[in-house]
Scaffold this active site. Structure first.
Site, PDB file in Angstrom:
ATOM      1  N   HIS A   1       0.529 -11.777   2.180  1.00 38.94           N
ATOM      2  CA  HIS A   1      -0.555 -11.059   1.509  1.00 38.94           C
ATOM      3  C   HIS A   1      -1.393 -11.962   0.583  1.00 38.94           C
ATOM      4  O   HIS A   1      -2.614 -11.842   0.544  1.00 38.94           O
ATOM      5  CB  HIS A   1       0.030  -9.871   0.729  1.00 38.94           C
ATOM      6  CG  HIS A   1      -0.901  -8.719   0.583  1.00 38.94           C
ATOM      7  ND1 HIS A   1      -0.489  -7.417   0.583  1.00 38.94           N
ATOM      8  CD2 HIS A   1      -2.250  -8.670   0.419  1.00 38.94           C
ATOM      9  CE1 HIS A   1      -1.540  -6.617   0.428  1.00 38.94           C
ATOM     10  NE2 HIS A   1      -2.611  -7.354   0.331  1.00 38.94           N
TER      11      HIS A   1
ATOM     12  N   TYR B   1       0.839  -1.210   0.000  1.00 35.88           N
ATOM     13  CA  TYR B   1       0.000   0.000   0.000  1.00 35.88           C
ATOM     14  C   TYR B   1       0.871   1.257   0.000  1.00 35.88           C
ATOM     15  O   TYR B   1       0.350   2.361  -0.144  1.00 35.88           O
ATOM     16  CB  TYR B   1      -0.931   0.067   1.227  1.00 35.88           C
ATOM     17  CG  TYR B   1      -1.906  -1.070   1.393  1.00 35.88           C
ATOM     18  CD1 TYR B   1      -2.119  -2.012   0.382  1.00 35.88           C
ATOM     19  CD2 TYR B   1      -2.629  -1.215   2.567  1.00 35.88           C
ATOM     20  CE1 TYR B   1      -3.009  -3.071   0.568  1.00 35.88           C
ATOM     21  CE2 TYR B   1      -3.527  -2.253   2.750  1.00 35.88           C
ATOM     22  CZ  TYR B   1      -3.703  -3.182   1.745  1.00 35.88           C
ATOM     23  OH  TYR B   1      -4.588  -4.217   1.942  1.00 35.88           O
TER      24      TYR B   1
HETATM   25  N1  LIG Z   1      -5.600  -8.659   2.226  1.00 34.97           N
HETATM   26  C1  LIG Z   1      -6.034  -8.214   1.060  1.00 34.97           C
HETATM   27  O1  LIG Z   1      -5.779  -8.823   0.007  1.00 34.97           O
HETATM   28  C2  LIG Z   1      -6.838  -6.963   1.019  1.00 34.97           C
HETATM   29  C3  LIG Z   1      -7.492  -6.587  -0.167  1.00 34.97           C
HETATM   30  C4  LIG Z   1      -8.256  -5.416  -0.167  1.00 34.97           C
HETATM   31  C5  LIG Z   1      -8.361  -4.645   0.985  1.00 34.97           C
HETATM   32  N2  LIG Z   1      -7.690  -5.002   2.128  1.00 34.97           N
HETATM   33  C6  LIG Z   1      -7.785  -4.198   3.371  1.00 34.97           C
HETATM   34  O2  LIG Z   1      -9.170  -4.076   3.711  1.00 34.97           O
HETATM   35  C7  LIG Z   1      -9.481  -2.694   3.897  1.00 34.97           C
HETATM   36  C8  LIG Z   1     -10.932  -2.411   3.587  1.00 34.97           C
HETATM   37  O3  LIG Z   1     -11.246  -2.758   2.275  1.00 34.97           O
HETATM   38  P1  LIG Z   1     -11.456  -1.689   1.093  1.00 34.97           P
HETATM   39  O4  LIG Z   1     -10.782  -0.421   1.444  1.00 34.97           O
HETATM   40  O5  LIG Z   1     -11.080  -2.380  -0.161  1.00 34.97           O
HETATM   41  O6  LIG Z   1     -13.039  -1.527   1.026  1.00 34.97           O
HETATM   42  P2  LIG Z   1     -14.208  -1.156   2.052  1.00 34.97           P
HETATM   43  O7  LIG Z   1     -13.684  -0.890   3.399  1.00 34.97           O
HETATM   44  O8  LIG Z   1     -15.250  -2.212   1.863  1.00 34.97           O
HETATM   45  O9  LIG Z   1     -14.794   0.177   1.412  1.00 34.97           O
HETATM   46  C9  LIG Z   1     -14.087   1.387   1.403  1.00 34.97           C
HETATM   47  C10 LIG Z   1     -14.912   2.385   0.614  1.00 34.97           C
HETATM   48  O10 LIG Z   1     -16.169   2.571   1.271  1.00 34.97           O
HETATM   49  C11 LIG Z   1     -16.400   3.951   1.532  1.00 34.97           C
HETATM   50  N3  LIG Z   1     -17.094   3.988   2.834  1.00 34.97           N
HETATM   51  C12 LIG Z   1     -16.594   3.617   4.036  1.00 34.97           C
HETATM   52  N4  LIG Z   1     -17.527   3.724   4.984  1.00 34.97           N
HETATM   53  C13 LIG Z   1     -18.655   4.191   4.375  1.00 34.97           C
HETATM   54  C14 LIG Z   1     -19.946   4.520   4.848  1.00 34.97           C
HETATM   55  N5  LIG Z   1     -20.267   4.372   6.131  1.00 34.97           N
HETATM   56  N6  LIG Z   1     -20.850   4.983   3.939  1.00 34.97           N
HETATM   57  C15 LIG Z   1     -20.521   5.127   2.629  1.00 34.97           C
HETATM   58  N7  LIG Z   1     -19.298   4.830   2.131  1.00 34.97           N
HETATM   59  C16 LIG Z   1     -18.373   4.361   3.004  1.00 34.97           C
HETATM   60  C17 LIG Z   1     -15.042   4.583   1.546  1.00 34.97           C
HETATM   61  O11 LIG Z   1     -15.120   5.919   1.115  1.00 34.97           O
HETATM   62  P3  LIG Z   1     -14.556   7.139   2.028  1.00 34.97           P
HETATM   63  O12 LIG Z   1     -13.111   6.851   2.282  1.00 34.97           O
HETATM   64  O13 LIG Z   1     -14.791   8.332   1.169  1.00 34.97           O
HETATM   65  O14 LIG Z   1     -15.397   7.121   3.281  1.00 34.97           O
HETATM   66  C18 LIG Z   1     -14.280   3.736   0.515  1.00 34.97           C
HETATM   67  O15 LIG Z   1     -14.553   4.218  -0.790  1.00 34.97           O
HETATM   68  C19 LIG Z   1      -8.490  -1.984   2.971  1.00 34.97           C
HETATM   69  O16 LIG Z   1      -8.410  -0.606   3.221  1.00 34.97           O
HETATM   70  C20 LIG Z   1      -7.250  -2.768   3.257  1.00 34.97           C
HETATM   71  O17 LIG Z   1      -6.678  -2.331   4.486  1.00 34.97           O
HETATM   72  C21 LIG Z   1      -6.947  -6.170   2.154  1.00 34.97           C
END
Ligand SMILES: NC(=O)c1ccc[n+]([C@@H]2O[C@H](COP(=O)([O-])OP(=O)(O)OC[C@H]3O[C@@H](n4cnc5c(N)ncnc54)[C@H](OP(=O)(O)O)[C@@H]3O)[C@@H](O)[C@H]2O)c1
Length: 280
Positions: free
Chosen positions: A110, A52
């Site tokens: 990862h 990241y």
């Molecule tokens: N291990 C892996 O392979 C892997 C893969 C993907 C992700 N991850 C980890 O998992 C974390 C979370 O997943 P993600 O970031 O992909 O997706 P997520 O948490 O499902 O969604 C994030 C998105 O949702 C929006 N959001 C958050 N809360 C909200 C709410 N209450 N209402 C409306 N929109 C909302 C955010 O926008 P705003 O920021 O504008 O609020 C952002 O665009 C990542 O940040 C990362 O740390 C790990």
């Protein structure tokens, strides 16, 4: 205002809050501010990764925070291109230098990258880094049961956590059950499906209305009731608070069954099946 989040204990004794904070795409000073806001609101588990390019941002937020380091749980992850043993060891060290931290609470592989077939030696590097005090708890992401079985068979050490894609469109029922039987905690990545059209889903909207909550809160409460740890990312303090305000209501069995019906065999966001997909 700071909310208190319940905790669980992993199979190696480390405690973790039942909801964490994702940081993908939170970089630089805006990233530090967003992470500090999350910590001020009550988040204690922060998820980053070498790939990241924001371990430094997370480390800076930890230093600027008034919360003592030992009350935080910082996770990072080893990228696929550094899974050979020696490279894995120096990458863990580099991760710590980037964050300017003495240790990570959790360090995860990862992706298994099964074609590359180096994940067992990467695991050995994590086992050793834990012995050296660089990591408190070791786990994996995106591992299928067959990959975890192999780690266990070849090293005798089981992961504490498997962080997998998990949300209402892909609820991973079988894998969750397998984790439970094997005493491995499930963490959910993209728990809000990256706020795609799920936030307009009518089934979820009806449930949310009945509880006077938002759809995001219903989804995150659902993760909690499944026993998985969601790590939603948000750059907005308002949405960060919304996402942890889930401990004053409860979904009933009918609602849980209704949400279970939203899952689809092809429900992964980008078809990243760990049996085939590789990430470096
Ligand atoms: N291990 C892996 O392979 C892997 C893969 C993907 C992700 N991850 C980890 O998992 C974390 C979370 O997943 P993600 O970031 O992909 O997706 P997520 O948490 O499902 O969604 C994030 C998105 O949702 C929006 N959001 C958050 N809360 C909200 C709410 N209450 N209402 C409306 N929109 C909302 C955010 O926008 P705003 O920021 O504008 O609020 C952002 O665009 C990542 O940040 C990362 O740390 C790990």
């Amino acid at each position: 205002m700071s909310l208190s989040i319940p905790e669980i204990t992993l199979n190696d004794g480390l405690t973790l809050p039942v909801i964490g904070f994702g940081t993908y795409r939170l970089n630089g000073n805006p990233g530090v501010n967003a992470i500090n806001s999350a910590i001020d609101l009550g988040y204690r588990l922060i998820d980053t990764a070498y790939n990241y390019e924001n371990e430094g941002t997370v480390g800076e937020a930890v230093r600027r925070s008034s919360i003592p380091r030992d009350q935080l749980r910082i996770t990072s992850k080893l990228p696929g291109r550094y899974q050979e043993y020696d490279k894995a060891v120096t990458t863990i060290q580099e991760s710590l230098y980037r964050a300017n931290l003495d240790y990570y609470d959790l360090y995860l592989i990862h992706w298994p990258n099964p074609k590359q077939d180096n994940y067992v030696e990467a695991w050995q590097a994590l086992i050793d880094a834990k012995k050296w005090g660089l990591i408190r708890s070791i786990g994996v992401c995106n591992f299928l049961p067959e990959h975890i079985d192999r780690l266990n068979k070849e090293t005798g050490v089981k992961p504490s956590i498997n962080q997998i894609e998990l949300h209402p469109y892909f609820n991973q029922e079988e894998q969750r059950k397998w984790h439970e039987e094997n005493n491995i905690t499930t963490e959910s990545w993209s728990p809000l499906v990256r706020a795609n059209e799920v936030l307009q889903n009518e089934t979820l909207r009806n449930i949310a209305r009945d509880h006077n909550k938002t759809i995001s809160q219903v989804i995150l409460r659902w993760h909690y009731q499944l026993g998985t740890i969601p790590i939603p990312k948000s750059s907005s303090p308002k949405r960060q608070l919304e996402n942890i305000s889930i401990f004053n209501f409860s979904l009933n069995e009918t609602e849980l069954s209704t949400i279970a019906e939203l899952t689809r065999p092809d429900g992964r966001m980008k078809n990243q099946d760990p049996a085939i997909y590789e990430e470096f």
